[in-house]
Design a protein around this motif. Structure first.
Motif, PDB file in Angstrom:
ATOM      1  N   LYS A  14      11.557   0.823  -0.684  1.00  0.00           N
ATOM      2  CA  LYS A  14      11.235   1.024  -2.098  1.00  0.00           C
ATOM      3  C   LYS A  14      11.412  -0.290  -2.857  1.00  0.00           C
ATOM      4  O   LYS A  14      12.418  -0.971  -2.710  1.00  0.00           O
ATOM      5  N   SER A  15      10.376  -0.646  -3.625  1.00  0.00           N
ATOM      6  CA  SER A  15      10.367  -1.862  -4.455  1.00  0.00           C
ATOM      7  C   SER A  15      10.314  -3.166  -3.659  1.00  0.00           C
ATOM      8  O   SER A  15      10.364  -4.245  -4.241  1.00  0.00           O
ATOM      9  N   LYS A  16      10.230  -3.097  -2.331  1.00  0.00           N
ATOM     10  CA  LYS A  16      10.041  -4.321  -1.541  1.00  0.00           C
ATOM     11  C   LYS A  16       8.654  -4.888  -1.823  1.00  0.00           C
ATOM     12  O   LYS A  16       7.683  -4.140  -1.991  1.00  0.00           O
ATOM     13  N   ILE A  17       8.569  -6.213  -1.840  1.00  0.00           N
ATOM     14  CA  ILE A  17       7.264  -6.866  -2.003  1.00  0.00           C
ATOM     15  C   ILE A  17       6.703  -7.091  -0.603  1.00  0.00           C
ATOM     16  O   ILE A  17       7.303  -7.811   0.216  1.00  0.00           O
ATOM     17  N   ILE A  18       5.578  -6.456  -0.336  1.00  0.00           N
ATOM     18  CA  ILE A  18       5.028  -6.462   1.030  1.00  0.00           C
ATOM     19  C   ILE A  18       3.583  -6.941   0.998  1.00  0.00           C
ATOM     20  O   ILE A  18       2.787  -6.504   0.152  1.00  0.00           O
ATOM     21  N   LEU A  31      -1.311   2.311   7.109  1.00  0.00           N
ATOM     22  CA  LEU A  31      -0.032   1.663   6.822  1.00  0.00           C
ATOM     23  C   LEU A  31       0.108   1.377   5.325  1.00  0.00           C
ATOM     24  O   LEU A  31       1.151   1.649   4.721  1.00  0.00           O
ATOM     25  N   THR A  32      -0.958   0.857   4.719  1.00  0.00           N
ATOM     26  CA  THR A  32      -0.918   0.500   3.299  1.00  0.00           C
ATOM     27  C   THR A  32      -0.678   1.732   2.433  1.00  0.00           C
ATOM     28  O   THR A  32       0.139   1.713   1.504  1.00  0.00           O
ATOM     29  N   ARG A  33      -1.371   2.804   2.743  1.00  0.00           N
ATOM     30  CA  ARG A  33      -1.183   4.058   1.996  1.00  0.00           C
ATOM     31  C   ARG A  33       0.280   4.529   2.111  1.00  0.00           C
ATOM     32  O   ARG A  33       0.899   4.925   1.124  1.00  0.00           O
ATOM     33  N   ARG A  34       0.807   4.457   3.321  1.00  0.00           N
ATOM     34  CA  ARG A  34       2.174   4.927   3.540  1.00  0.00           C
ATOM     35  C   ARG A  34       3.195   4.039   2.812  1.00  0.00           C
ATOM     36  O   ARG A  34       4.190   4.518   2.267  1.00  0.00           O
ATOM     37  N   LEU A  35       2.958   2.725   2.786  1.00  0.00           N
ATOM     38  CA  LEU A  35       3.860   1.815   2.065  1.00  0.00           C
ATOM     39  C   LEU A  35       3.900   2.142   0.575  1.00  0.00           C
ATOM     40  O   LEU A  35       4.964   2.098  -0.054  1.00  0.00           O
ATOM     41  N   LEU A  36       2.745   2.485   0.019  1.00  0.00           N
ATOM     42  CA  LEU A  36       2.698   2.896  -1.390  1.00  0.00           C
ATOM     43  C   LEU A  36       3.508   4.174  -1.598  1.00  0.00           C
ATOM     44  O   LEU A  36       4.250   4.307  -2.577  1.00  0.00           O
ATOM     45  N   GLU A  37       3.376   5.127  -0.666  1.00  0.00           N
ATOM     46  CA  GLU A  37       4.141   6.379  -0.756  1.00  0.00           C
ATOM     47  C   GLU A  37       5.646   6.100  -0.709  1.00  0.00           C
ATOM     48  O   GLU A  37       6.437   6.831  -1.325  1.00  0.00           O
ATOM     49  N   HIS A  43       0.824  -5.939  -1.705  1.00  0.00           N
ATOM     50  CA  HIS A  43      -0.225  -6.940  -1.882  1.00  0.00           C
ATOM     51  C   HIS A  43      -1.064  -6.935  -0.602  1.00  0.00           C
ATOM     52  O   HIS A  43      -0.523  -6.751   0.493  1.00  0.00           O
ATOM     53  N   ILE A  44      -2.363  -7.143  -0.744  1.00  0.00           N
ATOM     54  CA  ILE A  44      -3.202  -7.222   0.461  1.00  0.00           C
ATOM     55  C   ILE A  44      -4.067  -8.481   0.406  1.00  0.00           C
ATOM     56  O   ILE A  44      -4.474  -8.917  -0.670  1.00  0.00           O
ATOM     57  N   LEU A  45      -4.285  -9.055   1.571  1.00  0.00           N
ATOM     58  CA  LEU A  45      -5.198 -10.189   1.705  1.00  0.00           C
ATOM     59  C   LEU A  45      -6.507  -9.642   2.247  1.00  0.00           C
ATOM     60  O   LEU A  45      -6.533  -9.009   3.306  1.00  0.00           O
ATOM     61  N   LEU A  46      -7.589  -9.872   1.516  1.00  0.00           N
ATOM     62  CA  LEU A  46      -8.868  -9.231   1.845  1.00  0.00           C
ATOM     63  C   LEU A  46      -9.996 -10.252   1.802  1.00  0.00           C
ATOM     64  O   LEU A  46     -10.084 -11.052   0.859  1.00  0.00           O
ATOM     65  N   ARG A  47     -10.844 -10.238   2.815  1.00  0.00           N
ATOM     66  CA  ARG A  47     -12.069 -11.033   2.731  1.00  0.00           C
ATOM     67  C   ARG A  47     -13.004 -10.394   1.718  1.00  0.00           C
ATOM     68  O   ARG A  47     -13.096  -9.165   1.633  1.00  0.00           O
ATOM     69  N   ILE A  55      -9.772   2.235   1.664  1.00  0.00           N
ATOM     70  CA  ILE A  55      -8.672   2.074   0.698  1.00  0.00           C
ATOM     71  C   ILE A  55      -9.141   2.293  -0.745  1.00  0.00           C
ATOM     72  O   ILE A  55      -8.375   2.078  -1.683  1.00  0.00           O
ATOM     73  N   GLN A  56     -10.384   2.760  -0.871  1.00  0.00           N
ATOM     74  CA  GLN A  56     -11.007   2.902  -2.189  1.00  0.00           C
ATOM     75  C   GLN A  56     -10.172   3.762  -3.148  1.00  0.00           C
ATOM     76  O   GLN A  56     -10.041   3.447  -4.328  1.00  0.00           O
ATOM     77  N   ASP A  57      -9.575   4.830  -2.630  1.00  0.00           N
ATOM     78  CA  ASP A  57      -8.907   5.780  -3.523  1.00  0.00           C
ATOM     79  C   ASP A  57      -7.523   5.310  -3.982  1.00  0.00           C
ATOM     80  O   ASP A  57      -6.911   5.941  -4.838  1.00  0.00           O
ATOM     81  N   PHE A  58      -7.024   4.180  -3.434  1.00  0.00           N
ATOM     82  CA  PHE A  58      -5.741   3.679  -3.961  1.00  0.00           C
ATOM     83  C   PHE A  58      -5.779   2.177  -4.252  1.00  0.00           C
ATOM     84  O   PHE A  58      -4.737   1.531  -4.398  1.00  0.00           O
ATOM     85  N   LEU A  59      -6.990   1.631  -4.392  1.00  0.00           N
ATOM     86  CA  LEU A  59      -7.155   0.198  -4.678  1.00  0.00           C
ATOM     87  C   LEU A  59      -6.409  -0.231  -5.932  1.00  0.00           C
ATOM     88  O   LEU A  59      -5.825  -1.310  -5.994  1.00  0.00           O
ATOM     89  N   GLU A  60      -6.435   0.639  -6.962  1.00  0.00           N
ATOM     90  CA  GLU A  60      -5.816   0.253  -8.243  1.00  0.00           C
ATOM     91  C   GLU A  60      -4.293   0.144  -8.140  1.00  0.00           C
ATOM     92  O   GLU A  60      -3.650  -0.433  -9.010  1.00  0.00           O
TER      93      GLU A  60
END
Length: 336
Positions: A14-18, A31-37, A43-47, A55-60
């Motif tokens: 919780k509150s870790k910067i990942i 993994l990203t969805r679960r980290l948000l939960e 943060h994500i690095l994306l081309r 990831i459209q439904d949790f991009l914001e």
């Protein structure tokens, strides 16, 4: 959602910067969805050209840094701006063909790209709690089974060779520069939102469309681990300081023949099609037996797979039924 005995441990994310690379891929998106939960700041690095449908439904809820693993300056900018405490590195070029044309891009993306991330952490003077590198079960090639982490790797493609090299570079950086790095080697993973050119989703799609399924004889054995179990292993690793410097297999270690799994799926879907066993030749040099020894993950991480093949396939089939009834678009992109 209950996640077994590891539930208490997860509170510490919780509150870790990942920072997650490969967040739009199959494993990365779960993994990203679960980290948000879990309440992490993700943060994500994306081309820029990456299809973001998974990831459209949790991009914001994410902070997105656009950049390419090959671009060291962009990597540094991302690391400087996000200052992650934990990095989950899943981005890779994945293609298991035995094609010499793949050698150069595999070196550029998989080896140099990973080293760019590690050099960026050092250059920007980030204090990392963990760098979790994603290796591959392909690194074992056609070695003796069950694969254990201390056996010699036998790369059989530019992809597997690049992954072996990356594993060794990560271990070198851990030993000589003190960065807390671990390499996880996931075995065959399946579940919702996987590309439909993969065996299980492809067969499910054929069943839904009423098309007979061409396959090999299917006597070769593989192991199949459900995505939620694999994500649990990633999260447990991030909470296990003694895993630094290690290579760890993530798989259930249960071998089953491809044909048995195929027959099970067709049966679970009401026998809508025929399996055309033997219609396809095996890949050149294809391994007959492919499964892991997972003792290290059990002892070191306290991890064990919870979802058996019947439950995993049930969940996966239900998801694809839902997906294809609501979308005309196929789930088919590269995980890079």
């Amino acid at each position: 959602m209950s996640h077994g005995k590891s539930g208490e441990k997860m509170k510490s994310l919780k509150s870790k910067i990942i920072l997650v690379t490969g967040a739009a891929g199959f494993i990365g998106s779960h993994l990203t969805r679960r980290l948000l939960e879990e309440g992490a700041e993700v943060h994500i690095l994306l081309r820029k050209d990456t299809d973001q449908f998974r990831i459209q439904d949790f991009l914001e809820d994410l902070t997105i840094w656009y950049g390419d693993l090959k671009d060291f300056q962009r990597i540094c900018s991302c690391i400087r701006g996000s200052r992650p405490q934990i990095i989950f590195h899943l981005a890779a070029l994945r293609n298991v063909k035995r094609d010499p044309e793949l050698i150069e891009p595999m070196i550029d993306i998989n080896i140099k790209g990973t080293l760019n991330l590690l050099r960026g952490v050092i250059k920007e003077n980030i204090t990392l709690e963990f760098f979790i590198n994603t290796g591959s079960s392909e690194e074992y090639g056609n070695g003796p089974v069950p694969f254990s982490e201390d056996q010699k790797e036998i790369p059989v493609s530019p992809y597997s060779a690049s992954k072996v090299a990356t594993t060794y570079f990560c271990q070198m950086v851990y030993r000589s520069m003190g960065l807390p790095i671990v390499t996880l080697r996931p075995f065959i993973v399946y579940g919702p939102n996987q590309d439909t050119d993969m065996f299980i989703p492809s067969l499910i799609q054929h069943c839904l469309e009423g098309k007979d399924f061409p396959m090999t004889e299917g006597d070769q054995t593989r192991e199949f681990t459900y995505i939620d179990d694999v994500i649990e292993a990633y999260l447990l690793t991030a909470q296990c300081p003694q895993a630094a410097g290690e290579v760890i297999n993530i798989g259930n270690g249960i071998e089953c023949t491809i044909r048995d799994v195929a027959e099970k799926i067709v049966r679970m879907m009401g026998n809508p099609i025929k399996l055309l066993a033997g219609a396809l030749p095996k890949r050149q040099g294809e391994t007959d037996h492919f499964f892991c020894n997972n003792e290290k993950a059990r002892k070191l991480l306290g991890w064990s797979p919870k979802i058996d093949i019947n439950e995993g396939l049930k969940r996966t089939i239900e998801w694809y039924k839902w997906f294809f009834s609501n979308n005309s678009k196929e789930v088919k992109i590269s995980d890079a």
